[in-house]
Design a protein around this motif. Structure first.
Motif, PDB file in Angstrom:
ATOM      1  N   HIS A   1      25.354 -41.870 -50.510  1.00 24.56           N
ATOM      2  CA  HIS A   1      24.951 -43.785 -49.607  1.00 24.56           C
ATOM      3  C   HIS A   1      24.384 -42.348 -48.689  1.00 24.56           C
ATOM      4  CE1 HIS A   1      25.327 -46.028 -45.993  1.00 24.56           C
ATOM      5  NE2 HIS A   1      26.131 -47.118 -46.522  1.00 24.56           N
ATOM      6  N   PRO A   2      23.090 -42.873 -48.309  1.00 28.35           N
ATOM      7  CA  PRO A   2      22.679 -41.672 -47.401  1.00 28.35           C
ATOM      8  C   PRO A   2      22.686 -42.785 -46.092  1.00 28.35           C
ATOM      9  CG  PRO A   2      20.774 -42.526 -49.348  1.00 28.35           C
ATOM     10  CD  PRO A   2      22.286 -43.241 -49.495  1.00 28.35           C
ATOM     11  N   ILE A   3      22.518 -41.257 -44.980  1.00 32.64           N
ATOM     12  CA  ILE A   3      23.683 -41.982 -43.296  1.00 32.64           C
ATOM     13  C   ILE A   3      21.803 -41.633 -42.383  1.00 32.64           C
ATOM     14  CG2 ILE A   3      25.019 -41.723 -41.554  1.00 32.64           C
ATOM     15  CD1 ILE A   3      26.790 -40.450 -44.099  1.00 32.64           C
ATOM     16  N   ALA A   4      21.247 -40.320 -42.474  1.00 34.92           N
ATOM     17  CA  ALA A   4      20.595 -40.442 -41.771  1.00 34.92           C
ATOM     18  C   ALA A   4      19.458 -38.729 -42.306  1.00 34.92           C
ATOM     19  CB  ALA A   4      21.027 -39.975 -40.363  1.00 34.92           C
ATOM     20  N   ILE A   5      18.328 -39.312 -41.823  1.00 29.15           N
ATOM     21  CA  ILE A   5      17.745 -37.910 -41.982  1.00 29.15           C
ATOM     22  C   ILE A   5      16.656 -37.188 -41.023  1.00 29.15           C
ATOM     23  CG2 ILE A   5      16.462 -39.015 -44.498  1.00 29.15           C
ATOM     24  CD1 ILE A   5      13.914 -39.516 -43.246  1.00 29.15           C
ATOM     25  N   TYR A   6      16.365 -35.603 -41.092  1.00 30.94           N
ATOM     26  CA  TYR A   6      16.352 -34.349 -40.272  1.00 30.94           C
ATOM     27  C   TYR A   6      15.176 -34.421 -40.245  1.00 30.94           C
ATOM     28  CZ  TYR A   6      20.248 -30.953 -40.604  1.00 30.94           C
ATOM     29  OH  TYR A   6      20.804 -30.789 -41.623  1.00 30.94           O
ATOM     30  N   SER A   7      14.798 -33.752 -39.498  1.00 35.38           N
ATOM     31  CA  SER A   7      13.997 -32.079 -40.063  1.00 35.38           C
ATOM     32  C   SER A   7      14.166 -30.545 -39.127  1.00 35.38           C
ATOM     33  CB  SER A   7      12.419 -32.838 -40.185  1.00 35.38           C
ATOM     34  OG  SER A   7      11.920 -31.093 -40.332  1.00 35.38           O
ATOM     35  N   MET A   8      14.521 -29.975 -39.433  1.00 33.51           N
ATOM     36  CA  MET A   8      14.153 -28.200 -39.282  1.00 33.51           C
ATOM     37  C   MET A   8      14.144 -26.847 -39.925  1.00 33.51           C
ATOM     38  SD  MET A   8      18.627 -26.951 -38.529  1.00 33.51           S
ATOM     39  CE  MET A   8      19.180 -26.846 -39.971  1.00 33.51           C
ATOM     40  N   LYS A   9      12.927 -26.345 -38.930  1.00 36.56           N
ATOM     41  CA  LYS A   9      12.128 -25.156 -39.542  1.00 36.56           C
ATOM     42  C   LYS A   9      11.418 -25.155 -40.791  1.00 36.56           C
ATOM     43  CE  LYS A   9      15.577 -21.359 -37.599  1.00 36.56           C
ATOM     44  NZ  LYS A   9      16.438 -20.763 -37.722  1.00 36.56           N
ATOM     45  N   GLY A  10      11.421 -26.214 -41.505  1.00 34.17           N
ATOM     46  CA  GLY A  10      10.341 -26.356 -42.375  1.00 34.17           C
ATOM     47  C   GLY A  10      10.827 -27.748 -43.079  1.00 34.17           C
ATOM     48  N   TYR A  11      12.328 -28.074 -43.332  1.00 28.52           N
ATOM     49  CA  TYR A  11      12.677 -28.411 -43.643  1.00 28.52           C
ATOM     50  C   TYR A  11      12.771 -29.398 -44.325  1.00 28.52           C
ATOM     51  CZ  TYR A  11      12.215 -24.427 -47.084  1.00 28.52           C
ATOM     52  OH  TYR A  11      12.172 -23.526 -47.808  1.00 28.52           O
ATOM     53  N   TRP A  12      13.236 -30.865 -44.601  1.00 28.28           N
ATOM     54  CA  TRP A  12      13.627 -31.993 -44.315  1.00 28.28           C
ATOM     55  C   TRP A  12      15.190 -32.111 -44.991  1.00 28.28           C
ATOM     56  CZ3 TRP A  12      12.597 -36.624 -41.695  1.00 28.28           C
ATOM     57  CH2 TRP A  12      11.130 -36.528 -40.800  1.00 28.28           C
TER      58      TRP A  12
END
Length: 312
Positions: A169-180
């Motif tokens: 169950h996806p809750i959120a996506i975010y990007s950090m240091k070149g990766y999603w």
């Protein structure tokens, strides 16, 4: 704000609210009662169908919706939008990538020649340096919309040489240091997990009923779902001010900062199979941390440094 800009924004404000008071206008636009009254008069002069209601619960009512003029932006707003779009250029993948390109093109085409020249001068004076996206993530839009619409999906996830089917169950996506990354609830393991989006090889929507408690989950409180396993190893490190600043730039739900006897400590836990990961993470802090416990983590970090020295 210029009066013309304020009147334009006020038109959109009252068109949305339908019923409003002087206090609403004063609070929204930070103007005095006298200015708010003059603005209402100006709205009536340009044909806004405003009707005054008297009495204890009186105010103003819009008799019918207004045909609003096209949205216009001042120079500061144009610069802010341009900066925001430039900040996204380092990503080869974005949710709604095609729409983003289209919006950017329309934005530039709608500008006057003077505004275009102004942005060109900004582009030649400002350097947008971001961490380039390292690997392609093909299913960002599916993951985001599943999170927004509370839809459970079935994914194929690759870690190392293994490929596994997971229902999440996806809750959120975010990007950090070149990766999603995708923050999600693993329906099989009944636990909060974070998945690297480039490792998601397929993503299919399902008809599985979502969990009620996840429906209102936000990215701010999603970490409350993370729980360590029974085999998780607790750790504690003394951390300096420089380390605190680094922690604030990059940290994970399994760790936090605490204060004891006027000292700050980094505490948390890691799973036994995550020892290499936590060692590399702590090594990035350099001299700004000192491991207190466990002994195994301290020895593993020393071994990591010895291996680095041998390769110099």
């Amino acid at each position: 704000m210029k009066k013309s800009e304020r009147i334009n924004q006020m038109l959109r404000f009252i068109n949305q609210k339908q019923h409003f008071t002087l206090k609403d206008l004063m609070a929204e636009f930070q103007v005095s009662k006298r200015t708010a009254l003059r603005d209402i008069a100006s709205l009536e002069e340009i044909g806004a169908p405003i009707y005054a209601e008297y009495g204890r619960y009186g105010g103003y009512r819009l008799l019918n919706q207004i045909q609003l003029p096209p949205i216009s932006f001042n120079s500061q707003e144009i610069h802010a939008l341009y900066f925001a779009m430039q900040a996204l250029r380092s990503f080869t993948n974005l949710p709604f990538q095609v729409s983003f390109r289209s919006i950017h093109e329309k934005f530039i085409n709608e500008l006057s020649e003077i505004q275009k020249q102004d942005l060109e001068r900004i582009r030649n004076r400002v350097s947008f340096r971001h961490t380039e996206q390292i690997k392609e993530s093909k299913h960002l839009e599916t993951l985001l919309m599943a999170a927004v619409k509370n839809i459970i999906i079935k994914i194929t996830y690759q870690k190392g040489h293994q490929r596994r089917s997971r229902t999440i169950h996806p809750i959120a996506i975010y990007s950090m240091k070149g990766y999603w990354y995708c923050q999600a609830y693993d329906m099989c393991k009944k636990a909060y997990r974070v998945f690297r989006c480039d490792r998601i090889l397929s993503a299919e929507l399902t008809d599985i009923q979502p969990l009620v408690e996840l429906s209102e989950m936000t990215i701010q409180n999603v970490h409350s779902f993370w729980k360590p396993s029974e085999k998780a190893v607790p750790f504690k490190c003394h951390i300096s001010q420089a380390g605190i600043e680094k922690f604030q730039q990059e940290h994970y739900p399994s760790m936090r900062l605490i204060n004891e006897t006027e000292q700050t400590y980094l505490v948390g836990s890691y799973e036994p199979n995550e020892l290499d990961f936590i060692v590399k993470y702590l090594a990035g802090f350099g001299k700004s941390i000192k491991i207190i416990e466990p002994v195994l983590l301290k020895e593993s970090l020393r071994e990591y440094y010895r291996d680095m020295m041998e390769n110099i």
